[in-house]
Design an enzyme around this catalytic site. Structure first.
Site, PDB file in Angstrom:
ATOM      1  N   HIS A  63       3.996   1.242   2.265  1.00 51.73           N
ATOM      2  CA  HIS A  63       5.161   0.529   1.742  1.00 51.73           C
ATOM      3  C   HIS A  63       5.853   1.337   0.648  1.00 51.73           C
ATOM      4  O   HIS A  63       7.092   1.414   0.604  1.00 51.73           O
ATOM      5  CB  HIS A  63       4.731  -0.816   1.138  1.00 51.73           C
TER       6      HIS A  63
ATOM      7  N   HIS B 129       0.859  -1.180   0.000  1.00 55.59           N
ATOM      8  CA  HIS B 129       0.000   0.000   0.000  1.00 55.59           C
ATOM      9  C   HIS B 129       0.898   1.234   0.000  1.00 55.59           C
ATOM     10  O   HIS B 129       2.129   1.123  -0.112  1.00 55.59           O
ATOM     11  CB  HIS B 129      -0.951  -0.016   1.202  1.00 55.59           C
TER      12      HIS B 129
END
Length: 280
Positions: free
Chosen positions: A40, A37
């Site tokens: 990250h 997501h």
């Protein structure tokens, strides 16, 4: 952007790194379990700022899951992950199979102490940091990066990894990156997809409560009273609280005078366990 190089073996990883080293290029590593997501991806952006070469690992590590935990249902979105990493220019993805990381007869583990034994996550997941420390140490030794980037959302994990890297004289510098949040304050997590719509609507109260407790502490409220008020608020909103704690930001032990403090929380909402933390 070009698709990143997909690597599935230690030998190929080391050959790739050796090629970059031959050109005197610094290397940054971003260890993940996939289901990427925006949080990250922010780590990958930081990696690309720190070094001209970036490697993202995607490996759902079974040794950090207890038998009762969600290893089987942990989201796996490899193709979408690769597309997202291509869009931001990651150089390589290291995605080993289980047997590459834990070959037959594997019988060694890192058992960390220090910040891994502070009565926070370890009180509820007693073997979790054994698995985290072991797999991260293996990844750092396999890739030998100059820097490795970890999110501050898993603050105890970050402290454990820093300690392990220091204690074992690993050459990699460990960098913590700020937590990325949704617009309503909820810390981004791969597990947020398991929240029901009703649960998702109240999940931001975790961060909101941290902010309220921190504001009370800064205003002079006694720590015991401020924490009790935060615990009561979360309980009244439907959370099952594992802990709400004020700790020394460096050791995660009891807060020491004139040392930076960290406020940390773990609470369950339905089937989802939410963790978060902020500086105080």
């Amino acid at each position: 952007m070009a698709q990143p190089l997909i690597i599935d073996s230690i030998a190929t990883l080391r050959a790739t790194v050796a090629g970059w080293r031959a050109r005197a290029e610094r290397i940054a590593l971003v260890p993940t379990m996939g289901a990427l997501h925006a949080g990250h991806l922010s780590l990958v952006h930081r990696a690309r700022h720190e070094a001209p070469r970036s490697i993202v690992t995607i490996f759902v590590n079974p040794t950090q899951f207890a038998p009762s935990e969600d290893f089987g249902k942990y989201p796996r979105t490899f193709e979408a992950d690769i597309a997202a990493l291509a869009a931001i220019g990651a150089d390589a993805v290291y995605a080993p199979q289980l047997a590459e990381m834990y070959p037959p007869g594997f019988a060694t583990a890192i058992v960390p102490e220090g910040p891994a034994r502070t009565g926070l996550e370890d009180a509820f997941r007693p073997t979790h940091f054994h698995g985290v420390a072991t797999v991260v140490t293996k990844l750092l030794l396999q890739a030998l990066p100059d820097v490795a980037i970890f999110g501050e959302k898993d603050f105890q994990q970050l402290a454990v990894i820093r300690h392990v890297a220091r204690d074992l004289d690993l050459r990699t510098t460990i960098i913590g990156a700020a937590t990325v949040r949704e617009a309503d304050g909820l810390a981004m997590s791969s597990r947020n997809v398991f929240l029901t719509p009703a649960e998702r609507s109240i999940a931001p109260l975790v961060h909101d409560t941290l902010q309220a407790v921190a504001a009370a502490l800064r205003g002079g409220t006694d720590a015991t009273d401020a924490l009790a008020a935060g615990e009561a608020r979360l309980a009244a909103s439907g959370f099952a609280l594992d802990y709400l704690a004020l700790r020394d930001a460096g050791t995660l032990g009891p807060l020491q005078p004139a040392q930076p403090a960290r406020l940390l929380v773990a609470a369950r909402l339905g089937s989802v366990r939410l963790i978060d933390n902020i500086a105080v």
